[in-house]
Design a protein around this motif. Structure first.
Motif, PDB file in Angstrom:
ATOM      1  N   VAL A   4       0.865  -1.179   0.000  1.00  0.00           N
ATOM      2  CA  VAL A   4       0.000   0.000   0.000  1.00  0.00           C
ATOM      3  C   VAL A   4       0.895   1.221   0.000  1.00  0.00           C
ATOM      4  O   VAL A   4       1.812   1.330   0.815  1.00  0.00           O
ATOM      5  CB  VAL A   4      -0.936   0.022   1.230  1.00  0.00           C
ATOM      6  CG1 VAL A   4      -1.881   1.214   1.150  1.00  0.00           C
ATOM      7  CG2 VAL A   4      -1.741  -1.270   1.318  1.00  0.00           C
ATOM      8  N   CYS A  15      -1.552  -1.063   7.554  1.00  0.00           N
ATOM      9  CA  CYS A  15      -2.764  -1.094   6.735  1.00  0.00           C
ATOM     10  C   CYS A  15      -3.499  -2.410   6.984  1.00  0.00           C
ATOM     11  O   CYS A  15      -2.886  -3.426   7.280  1.00  0.00           O
ATOM     12  CB  CYS A  15      -2.426  -0.982   5.258  1.00  0.00           C
ATOM     13  SG  CYS A  15      -1.549   0.526   4.831  1.00  0.00           S
ATOM     14  N   TYR A  72      -6.076   8.152   5.827  1.00  0.00           N
ATOM     15  CA  TYR A  72      -6.231   8.028   4.385  1.00  0.00           C
ATOM     16  C   TYR A  72      -7.651   7.609   4.051  1.00  0.00           C
ATOM     17  O   TYR A  72      -8.348   7.003   4.860  1.00  0.00           O
ATOM     18  CB  TYR A  72      -5.236   7.000   3.814  1.00  0.00           C
ATOM     19  CG  TYR A  72      -3.823   7.513   3.792  1.00  0.00           C
ATOM     20  CD1 TYR A  72      -3.285   8.058   2.640  1.00  0.00           C
ATOM     21  CD2 TYR A  72      -3.041   7.485   4.940  1.00  0.00           C
ATOM     22  CE1 TYR A  72      -1.991   8.549   2.619  1.00  0.00           C
ATOM     23  CE2 TYR A  72      -1.745   7.982   4.937  1.00  0.00           C
ATOM     24  CZ  TYR A  72      -1.232   8.518   3.775  1.00  0.00           C
ATOM     25  OH  TYR A  72       0.050   9.009   3.764  1.00  0.00           O
ATOM     26  N   THR A  74     -10.590   5.437   2.672  1.00  0.00           N
ATOM     27  CA  THR A  74     -10.787   3.992   2.548  1.00  0.00           C
ATOM     28  C   THR A  74     -10.856   3.624   1.076  1.00  0.00           C
ATOM     29  O   THR A  74     -11.531   4.275   0.293  1.00  0.00           O
ATOM     30  CB  THR A  74     -12.074   3.575   3.266  1.00  0.00           C
ATOM     31  OG1 THR A  74     -11.934   3.877   4.652  1.00  0.00           O
ATOM     32  CG2 THR A  74     -12.355   2.088   3.096  1.00  0.00           C
ATOM     33  N   PHE A  75     -10.121   2.580   0.706  1.00  0.00           N
ATOM     34  CA  PHE A  75     -10.096   2.119  -0.679  1.00  0.00           C
ATOM     35  C   PHE A  75     -11.118   1.000  -0.837  1.00  0.00           C
ATOM     36  O   PHE A  75     -11.035  -0.019  -0.149  1.00  0.00           O
ATOM     37  CB  PHE A  75      -8.691   1.600  -1.013  1.00  0.00           C
ATOM     38  CG  PHE A  75      -8.534   1.090  -2.408  1.00  0.00           C
ATOM     39  CD1 PHE A  75      -8.126   1.937  -3.430  1.00  0.00           C
ATOM     40  CD2 PHE A  75      -8.779  -0.236  -2.720  1.00  0.00           C
ATOM     41  CE1 PHE A  75      -7.977   1.469  -4.720  1.00  0.00           C
ATOM     42  CE2 PHE A  75      -8.631  -0.718  -4.007  1.00  0.00           C
ATOM     43  CZ  PHE A  75      -8.226   0.146  -5.008  1.00  0.00           C
ATOM     44  N   LEU A  96      -3.309   4.783  -1.777  1.00  0.00           N
ATOM     45  CA  LEU A  96      -4.319   5.483  -1.008  1.00  0.00           C
ATOM     46  C   LEU A  96      -4.134   6.988  -1.095  1.00  0.00           C
ATOM     47  O   LEU A  96      -3.014   7.484  -1.141  1.00  0.00           O
ATOM     48  CB  LEU A  96      -4.263   5.056   0.461  1.00  0.00           C
ATOM     49  CG  LEU A  96      -4.491   3.583   0.770  1.00  0.00           C
ATOM     50  CD1 LEU A  96      -4.455   3.350   2.285  1.00  0.00           C
ATOM     51  CD2 LEU A  96      -5.806   3.091   0.198  1.00  0.00           C
TER      52      LEU A  96
END
Length: 99
Positions: A4, A15, A72, A74-75, A96
């Motif tokens: 990530v 992460c 960050y 959220t993906f 991200l």
């Protein structure tokens, strides 16, 4: 292996990720155990650990995935799993954006 990065390409640690069962639509802020196929984190030496999911087999197909890191966005996306010559090995790479 879970990789990530931030927007400039630097690796981020601490992460977490969730791979959901096919057909599940992850809702931000709500994760139901019955919807999840696998949970993992890269907090120890960037090594992805299964959390209570030993023996999970991910068959070829398309799965919703969620990657989270504090500070960050959220993906949320989908993960396509294809059968290949290196069974049992995969690299997941995500970038991200800051909140």
């Amino acid at each position: 292996m879970l990789l990530v990065t931030d927007p400039s390409g630097h690796l981020l640690d601490k992460c977490s990720f969730a791979i959901f069962k096919p057909g599940v639509t992850p809702v931000k802020g709500e994760i139901r155990r019955e919807d999840i196929l696998m949970l993992g984190t890269d907090e120890r030496e960037r090594d992805v650990r299964n959390l209570g999911c030993e023996g999970v087999t991910i068959a070829p197909g398309t799965y919703p995935i969620k990657v989270v890191r504090e500070g960050y966005k959220t993906f949320l996306s989908t993960l396509e799993v294809k059968q290949g010559t290196k069974a049992g090995y995969a690299i997941l790479a995500f970038r991200l954006a800051a909140e």
